[in-house]
Scaffold this active site. Structure first.
Site, short mmCIF file in Angstrom:
data_model
loop_
_atom_site.label_atom_id
_atom_site.label_comp_id
_atom_site.label_asym_id
_atom_site.label_seq_id
_atom_site.Cartn_x
_atom_site.Cartn_y
_atom_site.Cartn_z
N ASP A 8 75.11 41.85 30.99
CA ASP A 8 74.66 40.47 30.94
C ASP A 8 74.21 40.12 32.37
OD1 ASP A 8 74.45 37.67 30.13
OD2 ASP A 8 76.31 37.38 31.26
N ASP A 10 73.51 36.21 33.85
CA ASP A 10 74.07 34.97 34.41
C ASP A 10 75.59 34.95 34.31
OD1 ASP A 10 71.67 33.77 35.18
OD2 ASP A 10 71.27 33.10 33.14
#
Length: 235
Positions: A8, A10
């Site tokens: 991922d 953020d």
């Protein structure tokens, strides 16, 4: 044997959420809106993934009596474009460094022949801005798949983005591990059947991480992470 690590972005690769929040506020001001997202409000808004979706959620659930423009989707899209410009400018100036251990993990895994990929709801522009500063201009050469933005119809917690990445890599879920930071991200990766490790941050510290293989504050102790994840890497 782990063949791939899917990241991922953020909150996982970098603590970007406050950068996003401040960039939203700059966009609101530039567009003549008297909206302001403080930390407490943004914590609630993060329930929804995706910047455009977050704006719509804010309008529908937090702005009672707001008269939407006739072309509301166009309004939101333009607002998000302005926000992205402010965010990428902030990133390019080095305002959001990678989290502890992330760069070394990426370099170690790549050197060991482990495939790397990205699965995120943020835009390609945001990913590029962050990783060009954090990893250098050739950052894309390190990743075999870059799943981001609106490339799939349903964003996290739906597993679509992880299924897309698995298809691009030509790998099975059992061949991979994922690195996430939020409950929505964890639900997404687990929904695709991928073993997932979590690194928490301020905004996700109270999330429910049931199902995670392990939860870390960060990856400053890479040796511990490698041992826990079963990775045979240098640290």
């Amino acid at each position: 044997m782990i063949k791939a690590i899917i990241f991922d972005v953020d909150g996982t690769l970098a603590d970007t959420e406050d950068g996003h929040r401040l960039s939203f506020n700059k966009a609101f001001a530039e567009c003549g809106l008297n909206w302001n997202w403080d930390v407490a409000l943004y914590d609630k808004l993060l329930k929804v993934t995706g910047g455009k979706e977050r704006i719509k959620y804010f309008v529908s659930d937090f702005l009672q009596g707001y008269n939407k423009p006739a072309d509301f989707d166009g309004f939101v899209k333009n607002l998000h474009v302005v926000k992205t410009r402010h965010y990428t400018s902030m990133i390019s100036e080095g305002g959001v460094p990678l989290r502890p251990g992330i760069k070394q993990l990426i370099l170690d895994a790549h050197a060991a022949g482990i495939t790397l990929a990205i699965a995120t709801t943020t835009t390609p522009e945001n990913v590029s801005a962050l990783l060009e500063v954090g990893l250098g201009r050739d950052w894309a050469d390190l990743f075999s798949a870059n799943g981001c933005g609106d490339i799939v119809p349903h964003k996290k917690p739906a597993p679509d983005i992880y299924f897309w990445v698995l298809e691009k890599l030509g790998l099975q879920a059992a061949d991979c591990i994922a690195l996430e930071d939020s409950e929505n991200g964890l639900r997404s990766s687990l929904g695709a059947g991928i073993k997932t490790y979590v690194t928490i941050n301020y905004y996700t510290r109270n999330h429910d991480f049931t199902g995670a293989a392990a939860v870390f504050d960060d990856l400053s102790d890479l040796a511990k992470f490698y041992k826990t994840a079963g990775l045979t890497l240098p640290k």
